[in-house]
Design an enzyme around this catalytic site. Structure first.
Site, PDB file in Angstrom:
ATOM      1  N   THR A  58       0.679  -1.280   0.119  1.00 21.12           N
ATOM      2  CA  THR A  58      -0.097   0.298  -0.076  1.00 21.12           C
ATOM      3  C   THR A  58       0.594   1.379  -0.061  1.00 21.12           C
ATOM      4  O   THR A  58       0.707   2.184  -0.568  1.00 21.12           O
ATOM      5  CB  THR A  58      -0.948  -0.145   1.236  1.00 21.12           C
ATOM      6  OG1 THR A  58      -1.765  -1.149   1.100  1.00 21.12           O
ATOM      7  CG2 THR A  58      -1.816   1.393   1.280  1.00 21.12           C
ATOM      8  N   SER A 104       1.559  -7.528  -1.072  1.00 18.77           N
ATOM      9  CA  SER A 104       2.463  -8.437  -0.351  1.00 18.77           C
ATOM     10  C   SER A 104       1.507  -9.689  -0.511  1.00 18.77           C
ATOM     11  O   SER A 104       2.197 -10.667  -0.059  1.00 18.77           O
ATOM     12  CB  SER A 104       2.624  -7.948   1.105  1.00 18.77           C
ATOM     13  OG  SER A 104       1.476  -7.808   1.800  1.00 18.77           O
ATOM     14  N   THR A 135       1.885  -4.492   4.194  1.00 18.08           N
ATOM     15  CA  THR A 135       1.479  -4.762   5.517  1.00 18.08           C
ATOM     16  C   THR A 135       0.918  -6.244   5.902  1.00 18.08           C
ATOM     17  O   THR A 135       1.057  -6.841   6.841  1.00 18.08           O
ATOM     18  CB  THR A 135       0.887  -3.683   6.416  1.00 18.08           C
ATOM     19  OG1 THR A 135      -0.528  -3.591   5.781  1.00 18.08           O
ATOM     20  CG2 THR A 135       1.285  -2.376   6.370  1.00 18.08           C
ATOM     21  N   ASP A 136       0.080  -6.517   4.756  1.00 22.99           N
ATOM     22  CA  ASP A 136      -0.471  -7.908   5.018  1.00 22.99           C
ATOM     23  C   ASP A 136       0.342  -8.967   5.282  1.00 22.99           C
ATOM     24  O   ASP A 136      -0.061  -9.933   6.221  1.00 22.99           O
ATOM     25  CB  ASP A 136      -1.385  -8.238   3.788  1.00 22.99           C
ATOM     26  CG  ASP A 136      -2.494  -7.140   3.691  1.00 22.99           C
ATOM     27  OD1 ASP A 136      -2.803  -6.522   4.722  1.00 22.99           O
ATOM     28  OD2 ASP A 136      -3.179  -7.389   2.425  1.00 22.99           O
TER      29      ASP A 136
HETATM   30  N1  ASP Z   1      -2.613  -4.855   0.247  1.00 23.12           N
HETATM   31  C1  ASP Z   1      -1.372  -4.204   1.056  1.00 23.12           C
HETATM   32  C2  ASP Z   1      -0.369  -5.246   0.959  1.00 23.12           C
HETATM   33  O1  ASP Z   1       0.322  -5.280   0.003  1.00 23.12           O
HETATM   34  C3  ASP Z   1      -2.082  -4.065   2.266  1.00 23.12           C
HETATM   35  C4  ASP Z   1      -0.806  -2.877   2.913  1.00 23.12           C
HETATM   36  O2  ASP Z   1       0.229  -2.921   2.333  1.00 23.12           O
HETATM   37  O3  ASP Z   1      -1.165  -2.387   3.913  1.00 23.12           O
HETATM   38  O4  ASP Z   1      -0.237  -6.055   1.800  1.00 23.12           O
END
Ligand code: ASP
Length: 378
Positions: A58, A104, A135-136
């Site tokens: 993200t 991710s 973050t995932d």
């Molecule tokens: N969908 C995102 C990811 O790549 C979520 C994030 O990065 O907060 O994990």
């Protein structure tokens, strides 16, 4: 324009009535300008060297408008991301590299090993490393890196964001700025893999994403190490690394050209869980992790199916915090011959990675149990 390099001297000892003159000649000016440039560049050269590895997430995403905080897509390079943060040239020297640019959820073993190589290749020539990541699954990559790279005291800092770069109050630039400052700060040395998010510094070995939406997303009790405020990182404790973290030595050539680790599956237990799931998984996978209902509790029929298998089965937990102790495992057999292992404090997804690493090194179940013992499982 004022030239601060020139020294202004009085030719009269009586400062009250003095005439001031600039004593420098043309060649003095030239010499002093060169000397100043050399000092400035020396100062710059003594700043810590930080490597930044971009992987996506993200933090590297764009939405259609500034109010959109869902349904956006990865579309920003690490260079563009770095252009959005405050000037860092007085803090450190940076070099950056785009390893991949994905959400991710798409990080697989091939990318995991690319990140592993990106970090390993930077260990000798940099004073700190920052990895931007979605973050995932950030906690999984952080755990994998802590378990596989011996980076000594070097700070390795993972960072992500919860809002895309286009949103009002996007958290990415501040999180990234803080992560770079943290990596460049000597107080961050000797603390293992760190995660920088929402003004908090956490331990990558334990931290887990606990909120799918909020900025304060990483929230596990064993995880917090410090706080970042107004350009300073404040640690609560002296440098310390996770206790009992087993380091696996990987040889990259073993995983080429098809980077695959032995497959381990996770079953999420629930009321009326079907015991036959265990048999199905055991036929196809080399290992199993179960997110048990509490501190290792599963219906008797599921325990029996687990003990009837030959693959290692790790009992982890659905609860975010707490642990699964060894004493809560079903124990009809001698421990030596039992195939079930307690995860201790590790989440199902971290247990999965740890079991994969044990299997990739062909550890016996007893050896794998000893590895989990480090986090109070076993
Ligand atoms: N969908 C995102 C990811 O790549 C979520 C994030 O990065 O907060 O994990």
């Amino acid at each position: 324009m004022v030239n601060d390099n020139l020294e202004i001297k009085t030719i009269c000892p009586d400062a009250e009535k003095s005439l001031f003159t600039i004593e420098s000649t043309e060649s003095d000016i030239q010499r002093e300008t060169e000397a100043f440039a050399a000092v400035t560049s020396d100062q710059h050269n003594t700043l810590p060297r930080i490597k930044i590895l971009g992987t996506g997430g993200t933090i590297a995403s764009k939405g259609a408008d500034s109010s959109q905080t869902a349904g956006y897509h990865v579309d920003l390079s690490i260079q563009e991301l770095l252009e959005s943060i405050p000037d860092i040239s007085g803090v450190c020297q940076i070099e950056y590299e785009q390893l991949c640019n994905v959400d991710s959820k798409d990080i697989n073993e091939e990318i995991l090993l690319r990140i592993y190589k990106g970090i390993s290749d930077s260990l000798q020539s940099f004073d700190g490393i920052v990895i931007t990541h979605g973050t995932d699954t950030l906690a999984e990559t952080a755990f994998f890196i802590e378990s596989t790279i011996d980076f000594g005291d070097l700070p390795v800092v993972f960072v992500g964001s919860m809002r895309p770069s286009t949103s009002v109050s996007a958290d990415g630039p501040m999180n990234l700025y803080q992560a770079i400052c943290i990596a460049a700060d000597s107080k961050s040395r000797g603390r293992g893999v760190l995660v920088s998010l929402n003004d908090q510094v956490s331990a990558g070995y334990y931290i887990t994403k606990t909120n799918a939406n909020s900025l304060d997303s990483f929230n596990v009790r064993q995880g917090y190490l410090g706080n970042f405020f107004n350009n300073e990182v404040h640690y609560y404790y002296p440098p310390v690394k996770p206790l009992g973290c087993h380091k696996f030595k990987l040889r990259l050539e073993e995983y080429m050209p098809t980077p695959r680790f032995p497959e381990v599956c996770i079953i999420y237990a629930h009321q009326s869980v079907d015991p036959e799931l265990v048999d199905l998984v055991a036929k196809r996978y080399k290992g199993l992790v179960i997110a048990t209902m509490g501190a290792g509790s599963l219906p008797k029929a599921v325990n029996e199916r687990c003990l009837a298998q030959t693959i290692p089965i790790v009992y982890s937990k659905r609860s975010m915090d707490g642990m699964v102790p060894n004493v809560n495992l079903p124990h009809p057999l001698e421990e030596k011959t039992s195939n079930v292992i307690a995860s201790g404090y590790l989440s199902p997804e971290k247990s999965r990675i740890l079991l994969q690493l044990c299997l990739t090194k062909s550890y016996t179940i007893q050896e794998a149990r000893n590895v989990f013992y480090g986090v109070y499982g076993g």
